[in-house]
Design a protein around this motif. Structure first.
Motif, PDB file in Angstrom:
ATOM      1  N   CYS A  79       0.857  -1.189   0.000  1.00 44.18           N
ATOM      2  CA  CYS A  79       0.000   0.000   0.000  1.00 44.18           C
ATOM      3  C   CYS A  79       0.894   1.240   0.000  1.00 44.18           C
ATOM      4  O   CYS A  79       1.838   1.335   0.786  1.00 44.18           O
ATOM      5  N   TYR A  81      -0.056   4.267   0.795  1.00 48.54           N
ATOM      6  CA  TYR A  81      -0.504   5.265   1.754  1.00 48.54           C
ATOM      7  C   TYR A  81       0.546   5.361   2.862  1.00 48.54           C
ATOM      8  O   TYR A  81       1.023   4.344   3.366  1.00 48.54           O
ATOM      9  N   LYS A  83       2.409   5.486   6.238  1.00 50.19           N
ATOM     10  CA  LYS A  83       2.218   4.796   7.511  1.00 50.19           C
ATOM     11  C   LYS A  83       1.425   3.499   7.401  1.00 50.19           C
ATOM     12  O   LYS A  83       1.150   2.868   8.403  1.00 50.19           O
ATOM     13  N   CYS A  84       1.022   3.089   6.221  1.00 50.64           N
ATOM     14  CA  CYS A  84       0.322   1.815   6.053  1.00 50.64           C
ATOM     15  C   CYS A  84       1.336   0.779   5.581  1.00 50.64           C
ATOM     16  O   CYS A  84       2.084   1.021   4.640  1.00 50.64           O
ATOM     17  N   LYS A  86       0.467  -2.546   4.911  1.00 51.55           N
ATOM     18  CA  LYS A  86      -0.242  -3.731   4.423  1.00 51.55           C
ATOM     19  C   LYS A  86       0.190  -4.094   3.008  1.00 51.55           C
ATOM     20  O   LYS A  86       0.571  -3.241   2.223  1.00 51.55           O
ATOM     21  N   CYS A 102      -4.012  -0.671  -0.431  1.00 49.80           N
ATOM     22  CA  CYS A 102      -4.679  -1.804   0.190  1.00 49.80           C
ATOM     23  C   CYS A 102      -6.189  -1.581   0.129  1.00 49.80           C
ATOM     24  O   CYS A 102      -6.667  -0.546  -0.332  1.00 49.80           O
ATOM     25  N   ASN A 104      -8.249  -0.955   2.501  1.00 48.84           N
ATOM     26  CA  ASN A 104      -8.698   0.156   3.350  1.00 48.84           C
ATOM     27  C   ASN A 104      -8.489   1.522   2.701  1.00 48.84           C
ATOM     28  O   ASN A 104      -9.226   2.460   2.974  1.00 48.84           O
ATOM     29  N   HIS A 105      -7.476   1.662   1.863  1.00 50.41           N
ATOM     30  CA  HIS A 105      -7.121   2.964   1.285  1.00 50.41           C
ATOM     31  C   HIS A 105      -7.350   3.027  -0.225  1.00 50.41           C
ATOM     32  O   HIS A 105      -6.788   3.886  -0.896  1.00 50.41           O
ATOM     33  N   HIS A 111      -7.163   7.783   0.609  1.00 51.24           N
ATOM     34  CA  HIS A 111      -5.720   8.042   0.573  1.00 51.24           C
ATOM     35  C   HIS A 111      -5.395   9.481   0.181  1.00 51.24           C
ATOM     36  O   HIS A 111      -4.259   9.796  -0.163  1.00 51.24           O
TER      37      HIS A 111
END
Length: 165
Positions: A79, A81, A83-84, A86, A102, A104-105, A111
């Motif tokens: 990912c 983004y 600080k991510c 994943k 990912c 989530n983003h 994002h």
């Protein structure tokens, strides 16, 4: 025909069956209606279920510890983004900025997508490289002119000093 086949061992049935099924756990013979452990309430059923659950849990924990099922170690997509950390098995690319994210983003709102960055085509890159090269040449030429003029003045100064002696 009493000696052919067997009677169902289930207490409430006791039906004469010509093709009896034998339970693998308790080794009793049953009719087609009571052939499963659940239907004839086998005495070994609970032990076998517990054993199966333990084996299954051990397999699951082994798979979780293994790196086989982890996309991070097997060519997954990280990912982008900040600080991510994943990784995903499939590439989920934003249609605005063309970066991978990912689940989530994946949405542009998630994002904080700023839209596409201006892409430089091959011609633009070549133009910039050529311009940088030419700028470097002009600097070296102007430097060499200054060096040449300084050398001429030094030469003239040396000639005058020689003549005086």
């Amino acid at each position: 025909f009493a000696d052919i086949g067997a009677h169902c061992h289930y207490d409430l049935c006791r039906q004469q069956t010509y093709l009896p099924f034998q339970c693998e756990s308790c080794a009793h013979k049953f009719c087609k209606h009571h052939r499963t452990q659940e239907s004839h309430e086998c005495i070994h059923l609970e032990k076998e279920l517990k054993k199966q659950n333990e084996i299954e849990k051990a397999k699951i924990s082994k798979n979780k510890k293994s790196k086989i099922n982890n996309p991070k170690h097997n060519g997954g997509y990280k990912c982008n983004y900040k600080k991510c950390k994943k990784y995903e098995w499939i590439n989920i690319e934003c249609n605005k900025c063309s970066k991978s994210f990912c689940l989530n983003h994946r949405s542009p709102d998630d994002h904080k997508c700023k839209g596409p960055k201006p892409k430089m085509d091959q011609n633009t890159k070549l133009r910039e490289q050529r311009q940088a090269f030419l700028n470097g040449l002009s600097l070296s030429q102007s430097c060499s002119k200054e060096v040449a003029s300084a050398a001429n003045t030094a030469k003239q100064f040396n000639e005058k000093s020689i003549m005086v002696q």
